[in-house]
Every structure is written in structure tokens, then in C-alpha cells.
Design a protein around this motif. Structure first.
Motif, mmCIF file in Angstrom:
data_model
loop_
_atom_site.group_PDB
_atom_site.id
_atom_site.type_symbol
_atom_site.label_atom_id
_atom_site.label_comp_id
_atom_site.label_asym_id
_atom_site.label_seq_id
_atom_site.Cartn_x
_atom_site.Cartn_y
_atom_site.Cartn_z
ATOM 1 N N VAL A 46 -5.733 5.059 -7.177
ATOM 2 C CA VAL A 46 -7.043 5.519 -6.547
ATOM 3 C C VAL A 46 -7.035 7.082 -5.982
ATOM 4 O O VAL A 46 -5.728 7.496 -5.487
ATOM 5 N N MET A 47 -7.909 7.967 -6.260
ATOM 6 C CA MET A 47 -8.022 9.117 -5.889
ATOM 7 C C MET A 47 -8.944 9.577 -4.811
ATOM 8 O O MET A 47 -10.258 9.177 -4.978
ATOM 9 N N LEU A 48 -8.486 9.993 -3.747
ATOM 10 C CA LEU A 48 -9.230 10.357 -2.403
ATOM 11 C C LEU A 48 -9.783 11.627 -2.374
ATOM 12 O O LEU A 48 -8.873 12.583 -2.210
ATOM 13 N N LEU A 49 -10.917 12.229 -2.854
ATOM 14 C CA LEU A 49 -11.184 13.408 -2.787
ATOM 15 C C LEU A 49 -12.295 13.842 -1.737
ATOM 16 O O LEU A 49 -13.471 13.939 -1.867
ATOM 17 N N PRO A 50 -11.883 14.551 -0.728
ATOM 18 C CA PRO A 50 -12.775 15.004 0.247
ATOM 19 C C PRO A 50 -13.926 15.971 -0.426
ATOM 20 O O PRO A 50 -13.700 16.991 -1.035
ATOM 21 N N LEU B 26 -1.864 -1.298 -3.778
ATOM 22 C CA LEU B 26 -2.943 -0.187 -3.774
ATOM 23 C C LEU B 26 -2.225 1.120 -3.708
ATOM 24 O O LEU B 26 -1.589 1.340 -2.588
ATOM 25 N N VAL B 27 -2.285 1.938 -4.748
ATOM 26 C CA VAL B 27 -1.633 3.181 -4.644
ATOM 27 C C VAL B 27 -2.653 4.283 -4.579
ATOM 28 O O VAL B 27 -3.785 4.436 -5.593
ATOM 29 N N LEU B 28 -2.691 5.004 -3.508
ATOM 30 C CA LEU B 28 -3.654 6.111 -3.542
ATOM 31 C C LEU B 28 -3.199 7.396 -3.426
ATOM 32 O O LEU B 28 -1.873 7.771 -2.748
ATOM 33 N N TRP B 29 -3.636 8.745 -3.970
ATOM 34 C CA TRP B 29 -3.520 9.811 -4.021
ATOM 35 C C TRP B 29 -4.506 10.613 -3.350
ATOM 36 O O TRP B 29 -5.626 10.537 -3.620
ATOM 37 N N VAL C 39 1.073 -1.269 -0.013
ATOM 38 C CA VAL C 39 0.110 0.009 0.084
ATOM 39 C C VAL C 39 0.892 1.142 0.154
ATOM 40 O O VAL C 39 1.814 1.218 0.785
ATOM 41 N N ARG C 40 0.541 2.247 -0.771
ATOM 42 C CA ARG C 40 1.351 3.385 -0.814
ATOM 43 C C ARG C 40 0.511 4.463 -1.108
ATOM 44 O O ARG C 40 -0.589 4.600 -1.678
ATOM 45 N N LEU C 41 0.356 5.560 -0.024
ATOM 46 C CA LEU C 41 -0.613 6.588 -0.016
ATOM 47 C C LEU C 41 0.094 7.869 0.252
ATOM 48 O O LEU C 41 1.152 8.047 0.942
ATOM 49 N N ALA C 42 -0.125 8.982 -0.632
ATOM 50 C CA ALA C 42 0.520 10.188 -0.702
ATOM 51 C C ALA C 42 -0.270 11.264 -0.912
ATOM 52 O O ALA C 42 -1.487 11.115 -1.598
ATOM 53 N N GLY C 43 -0.104 12.393 -0.319
ATOM 54 C CA GLY C 43 -0.924 13.557 -0.359
ATOM 55 C C GLY C 43 -0.609 14.710 0.713
ATOM 56 O O GLY C 43 0.240 14.192 1.675
#
Length: 826
Positions: free
Chosen positions: A614-618, A578-581, A510-514
Motif C-alpha cells: 500500500v502506498m499512502l500519498l498525501p 498489510l504492508v504500507l509505505w 501490519v507493517r508501516l514505514a515512512g
């Protein structure tokens, strides 16, 4: 060949200072008097910005090194070791390259373009003529790199010379390229595909010593510099796969145009990634194919300084400028720049300065805008002719042989019945697919048992005994264990980390960045602990078990375009992960729109390339003003077609958990756009009990099982649905059913039809959204609901169309929301 720079002094000669002082002056300022423009029109010598310029034998020697047909800017580098290394390379006799080999490559480069010009007159190809030195330059780069441990190279490149590089560097057959001009088998790409000078290609370089470098030229859209972070992310993925030697073995190369390098903001963003912990790739080689023109713009219209490369001087990296009509100098700089990157794991910039034989494309007439320059170019011999004369070789026989081979390839291309693929995906893509969703992926099970929830909650919320944890974070971690025990409801933050823990212990990285993603913008994540006494950091999710997969979470630089492009690229070459921005606020995605349009939405259709990023957009209207309300749902829905992505707005914590697990566990690799909550992150209505994590899978639609025989059915997504349910409870009015659409695209028609049919007595269907009428899902949803409504009335409730996403007044927001709810509930 271009002439040597003339001596240019700003004052009368003085007594000789010592050698070191004199050399330091030329090391610092010599680039101002180098002879760099082959046509002699731009970049005239400039005075050194000092009171007195030394003269004499020592100065003449320094001038030979630093004011010839190449120049180097390196005195801004703070490292004494790096400066001294460059000095040692420059201040020595120039080595002689294999000139016959260089000549052969120049002939191939020039004749390839000439055959296209003869056979496909006026067809766009973005010719390399005027900068064909690039071909032997790249050959020298790979010769040096392979000897220094490089086994793979990924290359980003704009249009100019791309087809030439495909043939003469990557190693694709000329017939394959010519077949693209013939446009054979057009039905194979109906509704998709891309122009030939955007396509990617794979091949390999073999050095004279038998070493091999696998080459990959990345697909690239017309947003020329947008590919920069994509290639950097891909290089990082390759390097992670290779382990400790990854940075030494993988060489990223980005070729820029001069106007694009100076003009595009994403260039600066990407350069800033160079040494950041979560993004470093051991140095990128930046090569500028500098025509001293940008479309029809002169240099003074494209950049505010002497060189297009001056942007790079913000970083402690060397910048080399090379006269493109001095191949020997170019070979020397290619070797020095490559060895520098390998030795110091630093970015390096090489500015190859030449010209453009034709207009911006071959259908343009450049004499309208640059008549003087093109009057000189018209009669300019080809570079191979100039070089052959300089080294005393008659190239006629070799020219004839190479030309005949190219013409034979072109004839073969006219008989081709189909286009051959220019690239091959690595083996790690074999388990994954694009296209339509398969039945197996549709039925995948993502639930885990209550015992497993508790076990993972404990594993992911622990810290070393000697670690000084912040009291507030300690309390949060203790509460998360209570959630696992069933004593509390899971909120979004806990459910998200539970999903990661479950995947990591299954072997999924899992990689999460932002921006601020370690803690979370809304203080909801706390995935990295900070010791209150030492500020050392500890990541529980990366320290659960000995055999777990890699977990990394990074606070990104204050960037959207480069940051998202990087994660898209990483996911391109790490499909198992699982790669998320994460956008800090959903509207920040505006700054990354080029990456979304050019790569995320269209990459599969244009190039057949997949990414599971994956794009996580509040997203959500909380009375906080226009800028932080909307993640622009409407834009993604407009881009959605051909099953190119998944767009979802999970309404509770367990749904978010299942959605993330589904994305990783499917073999169907599509970008996932998630509209995540803000105020609902800890709201009881969006929280979930342990039992919900044992459900089989994510539900695309949440039906309303709490009402019987409602008169009206509300269909909605996200936060507004919870507000409606709360108000319905207050009113004790169960005559209205509320159905949540959790996945907007692909449209869940069967599940929604079942949820509607569950209440046959309902006479009316109402679409309700927070967003204005010209935003949100309204335009996308209403035609679909109209087809499904049958004999029932269909209406909608939303804010009036607006030029701005939301009001800036908290009180006005309250009034609007009350009105929405009253109209929705009737």
C-alpha cells in the motif's frame, strides 16, 4: 594465471620496525599494490601514502598476505574484534580448495556460454565469459553458508551471467534456458512477459555434507540496482517468518555490475539500510562482477576513485578485491566473506575483477571503444583452460562430456512446445491470486459493530501506568476513546489506527514505514509514544492483547526509492500482512518512480508476481506551493491497466478505514495507491461517526443523496468535493449534486452510472478537479464520462495546464480555488 604484484616501495629501505607495526602498514595499504586486473591494464600498483615503506623479511611476509591476487580493505572498521578476525584469516597459509571440483564448474560455466554463442550467434545473453569464476565462487559461498546455518538464500542479480547462474548455481535445466532462446509458445505471453535475462528462478543447493539451501533468484528489470531494496525487504519477510534464527538462516546476496554499483544512487540508499532497526537483515553479501567497463565507459568514466566499491567504505564493513583469474584465491575469499557475514551479521563486499569477452551484449562491437583491451581478450584462453594448466590436469575428456550434454539439451529445447516456469511460489501464496477481481472478493464485508469500535478504541489508546505520556498526546488519546464512545467524530488518524487494531486482533500483521510515520508528518498518527522523562518508546497497537498479530511502524531513512522498494519486497513475501509505505508528502513519490514503473505497476504482467503493498500519498491543494500539492495522480492512472493496481482517494475517515481493511481481507493481491489528505485530516467534513464503521464495505462511489432533481451533477474526488459542498451549503443552492469517485481504478462504472441515474433530470455533468488540466485525473476520467453521459452535456472545470503542479502564492491559490468553485457551481 595473473602474476603476483611486484614489490613497490616509495622510499629507501629503513631499519625493521617491529612486526606489528609493519603488518599494520600492509593491512591498511596493501590493497593498493595487489595484482587485481587479469589483463594488467587497469589498477596498477600505487605508492603507499606514507613517508617510508618498510622492507625486509617481515615486510615480505606481510606483502605475500596483502599484496597478492586478492586484497582486503578493513582497517576502517572500528570493531577491534572484527579486524582481528579478518587478520587471522588472511595471515595464515592459504588452504587448497577441491581443485577438480572447481575445474568442473569452470568448464560448465564456459561451455554453457560457448554453446549459446555457437547456436544463437548474435543473440543477447550477457555472457559471463571473463568472470566465470563467479560460478565456483557462489558454490563455495553456499558450502560455507550451509555449514553455518543458512537454509535459504535470496539473490538479486543484474544481467551479466544471469542465465549461467540459473543453470549452474540455481540448478535449472539447461534445456529450460535454451528454450527461451527458441522463444517457444510466444502466444502464452502476448501483452506481458519479459526477456529471458530478467526472469527469476528457484532451485536448491546441496552441499557435499548433504545440507540443502533453498535458492531464489529474484526477477530484475534493467534498472539494475532497483532490485537491491526489493530483495532486502523479501529477506526481512523470510526472517520474520523464521523467528529468532531468521538472520542466521536467510542469506541475502546481491550481485552488482561495477559501473552500476558506483553510479546508481539507490545503491547508497540500500547500503544505508544495513543496521537500521526496521530494515536490518543480518548482513547482505554484495558481489561485484567487475568487468572494469560500464557499457562502453572506462573505469575513470564510471567512478571517481580507484575502486567502484569505494562507496561502501562509508560503512564499517570489509571489502575484498579478487583477481578473477585466480580461482583458488576466489574460493578462499568466498569462504572468509561468508563466514564473516554469518559470524558478525554484517554486510560484506566482494569485488570479483575480470573482463568481458564480448561487448556489453553479444551484438556489440567493443573494439570501437576499447581496441587495446579487446586485442588482448581476443587471444585470451578460457579460464578453465588456464586453471587446468595451473593444476596440471588435462580437461579434454570432461570438456567433451559436458559439451555433449549441453548440446543434447539445446537439441531438446528446439523441440519444446512450451516454456517451463523457472520458479515456484512458496506455499504461503496459495490462498492469494492476481488477475481479475472475483465476486467473493468484491463482496467482502469490512464493517465492525459499534461495540467493537469502542473496545478497539480503548485497547489501542492505552499506556502503562508508569509511562510519562506527553500531555498533548494524552489529550489526543482521550479524545480517540471519546470517538469510540460516539461523543466525537472520528478523524483520519483515529480511523486509520482503528483499522490497524481491527486487523491485528483478527491475526493480520501490519507493517508501516515512512519518513516520520510513527508520529505522522501532520501530527495525526502518534502510533508510538515517547516517555517525556526517559525517551523510551511504547507502541499501544503492539500491546493490545496476548494473541494479536505483529505490528511494526518505522521512521524510514530519508529515502524514497530504497524505502519503497523494501516495502514492496516485504509484501512480496508476506502476503498475509498489510504492508504500507507512506510518503512524507505525496510529491516525494517522484524519487521512487523507478520502483513504481518497474515493480509495482508491471510486476504481475512481466513476471506473474503479486504484491499487496500500500502506498499512502498525501495529496491536496492547500496553498503550500508546487512541491507539496500533488502526488502525481496522473502518472498512476497512466500506468493502470490489466487490473494491475487499485487507485483510490477516500474522501472521509470511515472510507479510509474500510479501504484498508478491504485491502488486507481480500485474497486479491494488488498494490493499492491511496491519495490521503493533509488539511482534511481533522476537518469535520471528512470526519465520520461511529455508525459509518458498521457499513458493509468501502464504497467505490459516494452518490449525492442530499439533493433532489438537480440541474447539474458534479463528479470529483477528494478535498475539492468537500469545499464544493461547504460552498453549496453557504449558498443554500441544492440544484447541484456532488458525487465523489472514491476508487478511480479499476473504474467503478456500474456504481457511478447508478449515482448518475439517481438524478435523471440533471442536464449537465461537470468533472471538477484541483489539479491543472495536464495533471490529475482529467485525461483519464473524461473519455469514460463521455461514454456514460448519454444525452447530457459534459464539461470540466480545472486549472489551466501548467508546467508546475501549483502556485507558490497562498493568495493566488485562494483566487484560483474560488474561481474553480464558482465555475463548478455555476
Amino acid at each position: 594465471m595473473a602474476s603476483k604484484a611486484e614489490t613497490f616501495a616509495t622510499s629507501t629501505p629503513t631499519e625493521h620496525p617491529d612486526r606489528e607495526q609493519t603488518f599494520d602498514i600492509f593491512r591498511r595499504w596493501g590493497y593498493l599494490q595487489a595484482s587485481l586486473d587479469p589483463l594488467g591494464q587497469y589498477l596498477p600498483p600505487e605508492p603507499f601514502p606514507i613517508a617510508q615503506v618498510p622492507e625486509g623479511d617481515i615486510a615480505a611476509e606481510a606483502r605475500r598476505y596483502y599484496c597478492g591476487n586478492f586484497a582486503v580493505e578493513f582497517m576502517h572498521i572500528p570493531s577491534l574484534e572484527q579486524r582481528q578476525w579478518i587478520q587471522e584469516q588472511i595471515e595464515r597459509p592459504a588452504p587448497t580448495p577441491d581443485q577438480h571440483h572447481v575445474l568442473t564448474q569452470l568448464i560448465r560455466a564456459d561451455l554453457f556460454e560457448q554453446v549459446i554463442q555457437q547456436r544463437y550467434l548474435g543473440t543477447k545473453r550477457f555472457s559471463l565469459e571473463g568472470l566465470t569464476v563467479l560460478i565456483p565462487f557462489l558454490d563455495q559461498v553456499f558450502a560455507t553458508a550451509s555449514a553455518a546455518g543458512v537454509t535459504r538464500s535470496i539473490i538479486a542479480m543484474a544481467h551479466r551471467g544471469r542465465l549461467n547462474v540459473m543453470t549452474n548455481t540455481i540448478g535449472r535445466s539447461p534445456a529450460e534456458i535454451f528454450a527461451r532462446f527458441e522463444d517457444v509458445d510466444p502466444r502464452s505471453v502476448l501483452g506481458g512477459g519479459d526477456v529471458k535475462y530478467h526472469m527469476g528462478a528457484t532451485g536448491e543447493y546441496k552441499s557435499p555434507n548433504g545440507q540443502t539451501v533453498a535458492l531464489h533468484l529474484a526477477s530484475n528489470p534493467s534498472h539494475l540496482e532497483a532490485v537491491n531494496p526489493v530483495v532486502m525487504g523479501r529477506a526481512r519477510a523470510w526472517q520474520i517468518r523464521m523467528g529468532e534464527e531468521g538472520k542466521q538462516q536467510v542469506l541475502p546476496i546481491i550481485l552488482h555490475g561495477d559501473a552500476a554499483f558506483a553510479g546508481q544512487g539507490i545503491t547508497a540508499e540500500s547500503l544505508n539500510l544495513a543496521s537500521l532497526t526496521g530494515y536490518s537483515i543480518g548482513g547482505t553479501m554484495h558481489i561485484i562482477t567487475n568487468n572494469l567497463l560500464g557499457f562502453t565507459a572506462n573505469p575513470e568514466e564510471s567512478n571517481s576513485t580507484r575502486f567502484a566499491t569505494d562507496l561502501a567504505k562509508r560503512l564499517p564493513i570489509p571489502i575484498f578485491h579478487v583477481n578473477g583469474e585466480d580461482p583458488d584465491a576466489a574460493m578462499r575469499i568466498a569462504a572468509i566473506a561468508t563466514e564473516y557475514r554469518q559470524r558478525f551479521h554484517s554486510d560484506v563486499v566482494v569485488d570479483l575483477i575480470g573482463y568481458r569477452r564480448y561487448g556489453h551484449n553479444e551484438a556489440d562491437d567493443p573494439t570501437v571503444t576499447q581496441p587495446r583491451r579487446y586485442a588482448v581478450i581476443k587471444n585470451r584462453p578460457f579460464l578453465y583452460q588456464l586453471y587446468a594448466k595451473a593444476i596440471g590436469v588435462d580437461p579434454a575428456a570432461e570438456v567433451k562430456t559436458i559439451q555433449e550434454k549441453f548440446l543434447a539439451d539445446q537439441t531438446a529445447a528446439t523441440k519444446a512446445e512450451r516454456k517451463l516456469k523457472l520458479s515456484k511460489l512458496p506455499d504461503y501464496w496459495k490462498p492469494y491470486h492476481g488477475g481479475a477481481l472475483t465476486e467473493a472478493d468484491a463482496k467482502i464485508t469490512t464493517g465492525i459493530s459499534a461495540d467493537r469500535v469502542l473496545e478497539l478504541s480503548r485497547l489501542s489508546n492505552q499506556w502503562p501506568a508508569s509511562f510519562h505520556i506527553h500531555p498533548k498526546v494524552q489529550k489526543l488519546y482521550e479524545q480517540r476513546i471519546e470517538m469510540g464512545e460516539g461523543k466525537r467524530l472520528f478523524d483520519y488518524g483515529a480511523a486509520e489506527l482503528l483499522a490497524y487494531a481491527s486487523l491485528l486482533t483478527q491475526g493480520t500483521p501490519v507493517r508501516l514505514a515512512g519518513q516520520d510515520s510513527q508520529r505522522g508528518t501532520f501530527n495525526q498518527r502518534h502510533s508510538v509514544l515517547v516517555d517525556t522523562e526517559t525517551e523510551t518508546r511504547f507502541t499501544p497497537l503492539d500491546n493490545m492483547t496476548a494473541d494479536q498479530a505483529r505490528f511494526e511502524v518505522h521512521n524510514s531513512l530519508l529515502s524514497e526509492a530504497a524505502a519503497l522498494g523494501y516495502e514492496y519486497g516485504y509484501a512480496r513475501d508476506y502476503p498475509e500482512a498489510l504492508v504500507l509505505w507512506e510518503a512524507q508528502f505525496g510529491d516525494f513519490v517522484n524519487g521512487a518512480q523507478g520502483i513504481i514503473d518497474q515493480f509495482i505497476a508491471a510486476g504481475e504482467a512481466k513476471w506473474g508476481l503479486l504484491s499487496g503493498v500500500v502506498m499512502l500519498l498525501p495529496h491536496g491543494y492547500d496553498g503550500q506551493g508546487p512541491e507539496h500539492s500533488s502526488a502525481r495522480m496522473e502518472r498512476f492512472l497512466q500506468l493502470a491497466a490489466m487490473d494491475n493496481m487499485v487507485i483510490a482517494q477516500p474522501s472521509n475517515a470511515s472510507q479510509y478505514f474500510h479501504l484498508l481493511r478491504r485491502q488486507a481481507m481480500r485474497t486479491w493481491r494488488k498494490p493499492l495507491i491511496v491519495f490521503t489528505p493533509k488539511s482534511m485530516l481533522r476537518h469535520p467534513d471528512a470526519s465520520a461517526p461511529v455508525a459509518e464503521f458498521g457499513k458493509p464495505a468501502f464504497e467505490n462511489v459516494l452518490p449525492d443523496n442530499d439533493v433532489k432533481d438537480p440541474r447539474r451533477l458534479i463528479v470529483c474526488t477528494g478535498k475539492i468535493g468537500h469545499n464544493l459542498r461547504v460552498e453549496r451549503e453557504k449558498r443554500k443552492d441544492m440544484s447541484v449534486g456532488i458525487i465523489f469517485i472514491e476508487q478511480l481504478y479499476p473504474w467503478p462504472e456500474a456504481e457511478l452510472q447508478a449515482a448518475l441515474d439517481q438524478h435523471p433530470s440533471a442536464e449537465e455533468i461537470v468533472w471538477v478537479q484541483e489539479e491543472p488540466a495536464n495533471m490529475g485525473a482529467f485525461s483519464y476520467v473524461m473519455p469514460k464520462l463521455r461514454k456514460m453521459a448519454g444525452n447530457r452535456a459534459l464539461t470540466s472545470v480545472k486549472r489551466h495546464a501548467s508546467a508546475s503542479p501549483a502556485t507558490g502564492s497562498a493568495k493566488a491559490h485562494e483566487i484560483e480555488e474560488k474561481t474553480l468553485i464558482n465555475l463548478a457551481l455555476g
